[in-house]
Design a protein around this motif. Structure first.
Motif, short mmCIF file in Angstrom:
data_model
loop_
_atom_site.label_atom_id
_atom_site.label_comp_id
_atom_site.label_asym_id
_atom_site.label_seq_id
_atom_site.Cartn_x
_atom_site.Cartn_y
_atom_site.Cartn_z
N LYS A 44 0.82 -1.23 0.00
CA LYS A 44 0.00 0.00 0.00
C LYS A 44 0.85 1.27 0.00
CE LYS A 44 -4.23 -1.61 2.23
NZ LYS A 44 -5.09 -1.47 3.43
N ALA A 45 2.08 1.17 0.49
CA ALA A 45 2.96 2.34 0.57
C ALA A 45 3.79 2.53 -0.69
CB ALA A 45 3.89 2.20 1.78
N LEU A 46 3.72 1.59 -1.63
CA LEU A 46 4.51 1.69 -2.85
C LEU A 46 3.89 2.66 -3.85
CD1 LEU A 46 5.35 -2.09 -3.39
CD2 LEU A 46 6.92 -0.28 -2.65
N PRO A 47 4.70 3.20 -4.75
CA PRO A 47 4.18 4.10 -5.79
C PRO A 47 3.30 3.35 -6.79
CG PRO A 47 6.60 4.14 -5.74
CD PRO A 47 6.15 3.09 -4.79
N ASP A 48 2.50 4.10 -7.51
CA ASP A 48 1.62 3.57 -8.55
C ASP A 48 2.44 2.75 -9.55
OD1 ASP A 48 -1.03 3.39 -9.57
OD2 ASP A 48 -0.52 4.82 -11.14
N ASP A 49 1.87 1.67 -10.03
CA ASP A 49 2.46 0.77 -11.03
C ASP A 49 3.63 -0.07 -10.52
OD1 ASP A 49 0.59 1.61 -12.95
OD2 ASP A 49 1.90 3.24 -13.61
N SER A 50 3.90 -0.05 -9.21
CA SER A 50 4.95 -0.91 -8.67
C SER A 50 4.51 -2.36 -8.76
CB SER A 50 5.22 -0.58 -7.20
OG SER A 50 5.73 0.72 -7.07
N LYS A 51 5.43 -3.24 -9.11
CA LYS A 51 5.14 -4.67 -9.16
C LYS A 51 5.19 -5.23 -7.75
CE LYS A 51 6.62 -5.50 -13.88
NZ LYS A 51 5.33 -5.17 -14.37
N VAL A 52 4.22 -6.11 -7.44
CA VAL A 52 4.15 -6.73 -6.12
C VAL A 52 3.84 -8.21 -6.22
CG1 VAL A 52 3.50 -4.65 -4.86
CG2 VAL A 52 1.72 -6.09 -5.81
N VAL A 53 4.30 -8.94 -5.23
CA VAL A 53 3.94 -10.35 -5.04
C VAL A 53 3.47 -10.45 -3.60
CG1 VAL A 53 4.75 -12.74 -5.00
CG2 VAL A 53 5.64 -11.15 -6.72
N LEU A 54 2.24 -10.92 -3.41
CA LEU A 54 1.66 -11.04 -2.08
C LEU A 54 1.22 -12.48 -1.83
CD1 LEU A 54 -0.70 -7.92 -2.21
CD2 LEU A 54 1.56 -8.02 -1.18
N GLU A 55 1.31 -12.92 -0.58
CA GLU A 55 0.80 -14.22 -0.20
C GLU A 55 -0.19 -14.03 0.94
OE1 GLU A 55 4.05 -16.86 0.68
OE2 GLU A 55 4.64 -16.98 -1.43
N GLY A 56 -1.33 -14.67 0.80
CA GLY A 56 -2.37 -14.56 1.81
C GLY A 56 -3.62 -15.28 1.34
N ARG A 57 -4.78 -14.73 1.73
CA ARG A 57 -6.05 -15.36 1.41
C ARG A 57 -7.02 -14.36 0.79
NH1 ARG A 57 -3.66 -18.14 5.06
NH2 ARG A 57 -4.06 -20.31 5.51
N ILE A 58 -7.82 -14.85 -0.13
CA ILE A 58 -8.92 -14.05 -0.66
C ILE A 58 -10.11 -14.38 0.22
CG2 ILE A 58 -10.44 -13.68 -2.62
CD1 ILE A 58 -8.04 -14.36 -4.41
#
Length: 120
Positions: A44-58
């Motif tokens: 959430k703190a990254l700039p717009d269009d930053s690539k991210v990889v997240l692990e968790g649950r939907i």
């Protein structure tokens, strides 16, 4: 004779390495290697269009192609296009890895535009 053996060894080694390289690019286990897994709070703190990889649950569906994604650091809305699911079925107990980009929307909270989802 030794030149033939050496050439045969080189060919075998080259074919073996090509097989390993190909194995890294196919199947559900293939993930981005240039971006480390991050937390929702960090994303959430990254700039717009930053690539991210997240692990968790939907944890739930919140609208058309929009879902609430949760990890230990918090929640974020993720947008997963119908075709990006590629037949994958998950529920709120399934841990997943999502790869995408941070989107800052005017008047709305940060969202993640998902390009790929994998069940872990």
């Amino acid at each position: 004779m030794s030149k033939m053996i050496f050439k045969a060894w080189l060919l075998a080694a080259g074919l073996g390495l090509a097989g390993v390289a190909a194995a890294d690019t196919f199947g559900a286990a293939a993930v981005q290697t240039d971006v480390a897994v991050q937390t929702v709070a960090a994303a959430k703190a990254l700039p717009d269009d930053s690539k991210v990889v997240l692990e968790g649950r939907i944890v739930k569906k919140t609208g058309h192609e929009r879902y609430e994604f949760k990890d230990a650091s918090g929640t974020v809305t993720v947008e997963i296009d119908d075709d990006d699911w590629r037949g994958l079925s998950v529920n709120a107990q399934d841990k997943v890895r999502i790869e995408g980009e941070v989107e800052h929307k005017r008047g709305r909270a940060v969202e993640i535009d998902v390009n790929r989802i994998v069940k872990l």
